[in-house]
Scaffold this active site. Structure first.
Site, PDB file in Angstrom:
ATOM      1  N   TRP A 101       0.819  -1.218   0.000  1.00 21.97           N
ATOM      2  CA  TRP A 101       0.000   0.000   0.000  1.00 21.97           C
ATOM      3  C   TRP A 101       0.848   1.263   0.000  1.00 21.97           C
ATOM      4  O   TRP A 101       0.492   2.247  -0.641  1.00 21.97           O
ATOM      5  CB  TRP A 101      -1.033  -0.012   1.129  1.00 21.97           C
ATOM      6  N   ASP A 171      -2.102   6.915   5.775  1.00 20.80           N
ATOM      7  CA  ASP A 171      -3.169   6.088   5.201  1.00 20.80           C
ATOM      8  C   ASP A 171      -3.544   5.091   6.287  1.00 20.80           C
ATOM      9  O   ASP A 171      -2.804   4.161   6.577  1.00 20.80           O
ATOM     10  CB  ASP A 171      -2.651   5.375   3.947  1.00 20.80           C
ATOM     11  N   LYS A 195     -13.114  -0.983   5.320  1.00 19.38           N
ATOM     12  CA  LYS A 195     -12.373  -1.932   6.145  1.00 19.38           C
ATOM     13  C   LYS A 195     -12.976  -1.960   7.555  1.00 19.38           C
ATOM     14  O   LYS A 195     -13.427  -2.979   8.019  1.00 19.38           O
ATOM     15  CB  LYS A 195     -10.891  -1.570   6.224  1.00 19.38           C
TER      16      LYS A 195
HETATM   17  C1  LIG Z   1      -7.871  -1.084   0.997  1.00 15.70           C
HETATM   18  C2  LIG Z   1      -6.751  -0.120   1.132  1.00 15.70           C
HETATM   19  C3  LIG Z   1      -6.541   0.879   0.176  1.00 15.70           C
HETATM   20  C4  LIG Z   1      -7.366   1.004  -1.073  1.00 15.70           C
HETATM   21  O1  LIG Z   1      -8.554   1.594  -0.861  1.00 15.70           O
HETATM   22  P1  LIG Z   1      -9.559   1.874  -2.098  1.00 15.70           P
HETATM   23  O2  LIG Z   1     -10.800   2.229  -1.399  1.00 15.70           O
HETATM   24  O3  LIG Z   1      -9.644   0.602  -2.897  1.00 15.70           O
HETATM   25  O4  LIG Z   1      -8.988   2.981  -2.880  1.00 15.70           O
HETATM   26  C5  LIG Z   1      -5.498   1.755   0.369  1.00 15.70           C
HETATM   27  N1  LIG Z   1      -4.706   1.678   1.451  1.00 15.70           N
HETATM   28  C6  LIG Z   1      -4.867   0.719   2.390  1.00 15.70           C
HETATM   29  C7  LIG Z   1      -3.957   0.676   3.571  1.00 15.70           C
HETATM   30  C8  LIG Z   1      -5.899  -0.202   2.252  1.00 15.70           C
HETATM   31  O5  LIG Z   1      -6.074  -1.156   3.181  1.00 15.70           O
END
Ligand SMILES: *Cc1c(COP(=O)(O)O)cnc(C)c1O
Length: 359
Positions: A101, A171, A195
């Site tokens: 990521w 993030d 999530k």
């Molecule tokens: C799932 C995830 C993403 C991607 O998110 P999208 O909604 O598909 O853009 C980005 N960063 C992390 C850490 C994730 O777990």
């Protein structure tokens, strides 16, 4: 019958929340319509959005000098939106590379400015967070970016890095609301909702006031934090239903005792699973102990040929979405806030049975 869903995202939601949403589907609080059918400018929906924001502020103790934005585009969209909003007049952004990521965040940022990889755990196969002492930060960087929980590799920061006067951007897609954090240590926190919060389609951005004046002139209005903050995230039509469900999840969390309470439950769930992995030489997890994720637990079996029978047996017992990400193989159990302890207990019991059956 409901299964135990170990998906990394979109992921399990609290059953109580789904029941409330089902009950309110045709007629929300006597309005005669579902939340999906409401104008985002009507008083009903504005009330829903305001309550969701207030509850999120309570849950994370968000200081008043931070804006909470409900946007779209997911965390991958936000990977580009972050540099667009913070790079004006600055040369470099620092990134810490801890896996799949972070790699995606770095790729997007390079389109808008120069990226310095301040630290990386690539040599360790992305199985740890690089020691803070080894980071080579740029003194006047626009920001320092981390992925606080690598959803694929299962690597999580157990601490918040101190980046001095340079704003820390995280993030937090797969970590937000799973543990107590000090928002004041961050300049920006962002994450996709699917999530640990609610349905896909909603991106949450928490941004400190003084960072709203650094956007590149090319920044689209819908992704311009200052413009969105001034419009209460309603410069364009927000993802109304996703905000409503997120609001129900926030209420559920508050009723459970808030983030500190769910963190204790998350610690016990993760311990159950890691203790099972550690007690066995059949299963393994490559992540350095102190950096193991509480939310996403990847593990492998001794022979990939056993993966398919393992997954079949799990499905027979009502446990689904355990297949690991193609980048790392093996299995991955995502055990977000809404995964009950009983789900982890059932998984551990099955893992022990499966191992025994192979001997
Ligand atoms: C799932 C995830 C993403 C991607 O998110 P999208 O909604 O598909 O853009 C980005 N960063 C992390 C850490 C994730 O777990």
């Amino acid at each position: 019958m409901r299964v135990f869903n170990f998906s990394a995202g979109p992921a399990v939601l609290p059953e109580d929340v789904l029941r409330i949403a089902a009950g309110e589907m045709l007629d929300w609080h006597g309005s005669g319509m579902s939340v999906m059918e409401m104008s985002h400018r009507g008083k009903e929906f504005i009330g829903i959005a305001q309550a969701a924001e207030a509850d999120l502020r309570t849950l994370l103790a968000i200081p008043s000098n931070y804006k909470v934005l409900f946007l779209q585009g997911g965390a991958i969209g936000e990977n580009a939106i972050v540099p667009m909003n913070l790079m004006h007049g600055r040369e470099v952004a620092d990134y810490v590379h801890t896996g799949e990521w972070s790699k995606k965040s770095i790729k997007e940022a390079k389109k808008y400015g120069r990226v310095n990889i301040a630290a990386s755990s690539e040599e360790q196969g992305f199985t740890c967070v690089p020691d803070r002492a080894s980071w080579r930060l740029t003194p006047d960087a626009a920001y320092v970016h981390i992925c606080s929980n690598e959803t694929i590799g299962g690597v999580e920061y157990p601490w918040t890095p101190d980046t001095g006067d340079v704003p820390l951007v995280a993030d937090m897609s797969s970590q937000i609301l799973s543990r107590v954090i000090d928002v004041a240590k961050y300049g920006v926190i962002y994450g996709g909702a699917q999530k640990n919060i609610g349905p896909a389609g909603l991106t949450i951005v928490i941004v400190r006031d003084d960072l709203l004046d650094r956007a590149l002139p090319i920044t689209p209005s819908a992704f311009h934090w200052k413009e969105q903050a001034a419009a209460d995230s309603m410069l364009n039509t927000p993802p109304t239903y996703a905000i409503y469900i997120a609001g129900l999840v926030f209420r559920w969390l508050l009723a459970l005792g808030g983030v500190a309470a769910i963190e204790q439950r998350n610690i016990s769930k993760a311990k159950l699973l890691y203790d099972c992995l550690d007690a066995s030489d059949f299963y393994s997890n490559p992540v350095r102990r102190e950096h193991r994720s509480r939310m996403n637990v990847p593990f492998t079996l001794p022979d990939p040929a056993l993966d398919a029978p393992f997954l079949r047996g799990a499905a027979d017992r009502g446990m689904v979405q355990l297949k690991g990400h193609r980048a790392v193989g093996g299995m991955r159990a995502s055990i977000y806030n809404a995964m009950p302890v009983a789900g982890v207990e059932a998984l551990v019991a099955y893992m022990k049975d499966f191992e025994r059956a192979q001997r």
